[in-house]
Design a protein around this motif. Structure first.
Motif, PDB file in Angstrom:
ATOM      1  N   MET A   4       0.841  -1.172   0.000  1.00  0.00           N
ATOM      2  CA  MET A   4       0.000   0.000   0.000  1.00  0.00           C
ATOM      3  C   MET A   4       0.887   1.236   0.000  1.00  0.00           C
ATOM      4  O   MET A   4       1.893   1.279   0.699  1.00  0.00           O
ATOM      5  N   ARG A   5       0.510   2.225  -0.753  1.00  0.00           N
ATOM      6  CA  ARG A   5       1.237   3.496  -0.808  1.00  0.00           C
ATOM      7  C   ARG A   5       0.447   4.533  -0.013  1.00  0.00           C
ATOM      8  O   ARG A   5      -0.738   4.753  -0.261  1.00  0.00           O
ATOM      9  N   VAL A   6       1.124   5.163   0.960  1.00  0.00           N
ATOM     10  CA  VAL A   6       0.483   6.127   1.851  1.00  0.00           C
ATOM     11  C   VAL A   6       1.238   7.449   1.790  1.00  0.00           C
ATOM     12  O   VAL A   6       2.472   7.477   1.867  1.00  0.00           O
ATOM     13  N   LEU A   7       0.474   8.535   1.686  1.00  0.00           N
ATOM     14  CA  LEU A   7       1.013   9.889   1.794  1.00  0.00           C
ATOM     15  C   LEU A   7       0.772  10.358   3.212  1.00  0.00           C
ATOM     16  O   LEU A   7      -0.370  10.376   3.677  1.00  0.00           O
ATOM     17  N   VAL A  10       5.285   6.613   1.465  1.00  0.00           N
ATOM     18  CA  VAL A  10       5.901   5.340   1.823  1.00  0.00           C
ATOM     19  C   VAL A  10       5.088   4.204   1.210  1.00  0.00           C
ATOM     20  O   VAL A  10       3.855   4.239   1.229  1.00  0.00           O
ATOM     21  N   ASP A  11       5.786   3.217   0.679  1.00  0.00           N
ATOM     22  CA  ASP A  11       5.162   1.951   0.282  1.00  0.00           C
ATOM     23  C   ASP A  11       5.400   0.977   1.421  1.00  0.00           C
ATOM     24  O   ASP A  11       6.538   0.859   1.910  1.00  0.00           O
ATOM     25  N   GLY A  38       8.975  -0.407   5.603  1.00  0.00           N
ATOM     26  CA  GLY A  38       8.468   0.264   4.413  1.00  0.00           C
ATOM     27  C   GLY A  38       9.602   0.715   3.509  1.00  0.00           C
ATOM     28  O   GLY A  38      10.777   0.551   3.817  1.00  0.00           O
ATOM     29  N   THR A  39       9.211   1.289   2.382  1.00  0.00           N
ATOM     30  CA  THR A  39      10.166   1.820   1.422  1.00  0.00           C
ATOM     31  C   THR A  39       9.848   3.283   1.176  1.00  0.00           C
ATOM     32  O   THR A  39       8.692   3.626   0.885  1.00  0.00           O
ATOM     33  N   ALA A  83       2.976   8.234   7.663  1.00  0.00           N
ATOM     34  CA  ALA A  83       2.729   7.249   6.601  1.00  0.00           C
ATOM     35  C   ALA A  83       2.994   5.833   7.107  1.00  0.00           C
ATOM     36  O   ALA A  83       2.207   4.912   6.837  1.00  0.00           O
ATOM     37  N   ILE A  84       4.086   5.642   7.848  1.00  0.00           N
ATOM     38  CA  ILE A  84       4.402   4.322   8.406  1.00  0.00           C
ATOM     39  C   ILE A  84       3.316   3.894   9.390  1.00  0.00           C
ATOM     40  O   ILE A  84       2.836   2.755   9.354  1.00  0.00           O
TER      41      ILE A  84
END
Length: 176
Positions: A1-4, A18-19, A26-27, A149-150
């Motif tokens: 999941m990608r979060v802003l 973060v993905d 995460g990345t 985001a994390i």
């Protein structure tokens, strides 16, 4: 999941993408701090912030957005600016059709460090470690946005699933 993640502020607004997945490191996708000139009119500052957040949403295509919830401070002017910047972030996400979850600073600190009382140094160190970065994100607003985001990657997805399960339980078969 990608979060802003958005650490709202009128002068400095942290933005981090973060993905990730629950329980996994995460990345880092992107991190920045959007700045506005304190000498500009309030409307111009909010418009600049809105344009930048909209641009980051379009460019990085998050699936969800996490915004820090404003909490009471002694300086009412600071609280107002933070609340206004937070509202702009929520609006930018809503305009993009993205779900938004808000977290208090202590919720984010507890998710990232295990302590709701962690200081900025501890938070930055954990964000650096969790995202396997070569150097800490600077300034603190950038690290805070990544922490949001994390936090959402780890907690928000579980909360969303729980809420959906409870709603289904209250309304079996989808009947009203």
């Amino acid at each position: 999941m990608r979060v802003l993640g958005v650490d709202p502020g009128l002068t400095r607004c942290g933005v981090g993408v973060v993905d990730g997945r629950p329980g996994r490191p995460g990345t880092l996708v992107f991190v920045d701090v959007v700045r506005t000139d304190p000498d500009l009119e309030l409307g111009d500052r909010l418009l600049h912030l809105s344009r930048e957040l909209t641009r980051h949403i379009a460019e990085h295509r998050p699936q969800e957005v996490a915004v820090e919830r404003v909490f009471a401070q002694h300086n009412v002017r600071t609280v107002m600016g933070t609340a206004q910047a937070g509202a702009v972030a929520v609006l930018a996400a809503a305009q993009a059709g993205l779900p938004v979850r808000m977290y208090t600073p202590s919720e984010v600190k507890a998710a990232i460090t295990g302590s709701g009382q962690a200081d900025k140094r501890q938070m930055t160190a954990m964000v650096t470690r969790l995202l396997r970065l070569d150097s800490p994100p600077r300034p603190a607003d950038a690290a805070d946005a990544l922490a949001l985001a994390i936090c959402h990657t780890w907690r928000g997805t579980a909360q969303s699933r729980l809420a959906a399960a409870l709603a289904a339980q209250r309304n079996p078969g989808g009947r009203s």
